[in-house]
Design an enzyme around this catalytic site. Sequence first.
Site, PDB file in Angstrom:
ATOM      1  N   HIS A  24      48.788  19.635  13.884  1.00  0.00           N
ATOM      2  CA  HIS A  24      47.666  20.410  12.930  1.00  0.00           C
ATOM      3  C   HIS A  24      47.254  19.738  11.804  1.00  0.00           C
ATOM      4  O   HIS A  24      47.863  18.565  11.400  1.00  0.00           O
ATOM      5  CB  HIS A  24      48.248  21.840  12.406  1.00  0.00           C
ATOM      6  N   THR A  26      46.669  20.740   7.874  1.00  0.00           N
ATOM      7  CA  THR A  26      47.190  21.671   6.922  1.00  0.00           C
ATOM      8  C   THR A  26      45.762  22.911   6.640  1.00  0.00           C
ATOM      9  O   THR A  26      45.861  24.067   6.352  1.00  0.00           O
ATOM     10  CB  THR A  26      47.747  21.340   5.610  1.00  0.00           C
ATOM     11  N   GLU A  89      52.282  19.853  10.820  1.00  0.00           N
ATOM     12  CA  GLU A  89      51.236  19.848   9.965  1.00  0.00           C
ATOM     13  C   GLU A  89      51.002  18.790   9.187  1.00  0.00           C
ATOM     14  O   GLU A  89      52.009  18.189   8.642  1.00  0.00           O
ATOM     15  CB  GLU A  89      51.410  21.069   9.152  1.00  0.00           C
TER      16      GLU A  89
HETATM   17 ZN   LIG Z   1      46.763  24.375  13.242  1.00  0.00          ZN
END
Ligand SMILES: [Zn+2]
Length: 244
Positions: A24, A26, A89
Amino acid sequence: MIDLPSPNHDERPAGIAVDMLILHYTGMRTGQAAIDRLRSEAAKVSSHYVVEEDGAIFRLVPEQRRAWHAGVSFWRGREALNGSCIGIEIVNPGHEFGYRDFPALQMAAVCDLCLEILSRHPIPARNVVGHSDVAPDRKEDPGEKFDWEGLARNGVGLWPHDMPDLGFGGAARDEVRDAASLRPVRAALATIGYRIVPEGPLDPGLSIVLRAFQRHWRPEAITGQADAGTLARLLAVASLADGP
Ligand SMILES: [Zn+2]
């Protein structure tokens, strides 16, 4: 590696092995704001790790516990992926707050962390994906600036090598819209792992999934169209992802 424990985790479902890695960004103004949120009991979100732009790595949730980052998600026939995956993240403001390049130091740290995780869990390359791959209708992270190709060169995830340079100017001319021509496109997306209906013309749902594919495997042009270059890249990734 710096421990910053988050209270947001629970037990993995019984009998479920870790076999996915979801990356991901953030998507917040600062890394600190993201870390605060991922550690806030009220927010009820978390990830196993956060990687800052300077390459610092924070551990928020132990790998054997389930962190809460994927939300409603689907990959290769499975849903609710938090149960079987590890989430990282990566600090970047994202499309909402000024999407920018991921610094080389940060990418190197992400790569090292992924390699360590892969050494601990049997995660196939085709199960190293972005949040946008498993939730294309809701998410765009980590996005088209993320260096998936570089990661794959180091043994993290899938990338088709020896691809002919097809350019990306032909989208409008070469686009494909009718159901029959889109059959191989839909089949390839499904083989890679996306949730896709098997038949139909170019509808908004398919366009969204094509965008997700392009963000990951054809970041030169996020068009949502099945142009010739996208189709070639799709078939190449699908052939790498195919198998039991
Ligand atoms: Zn995400």
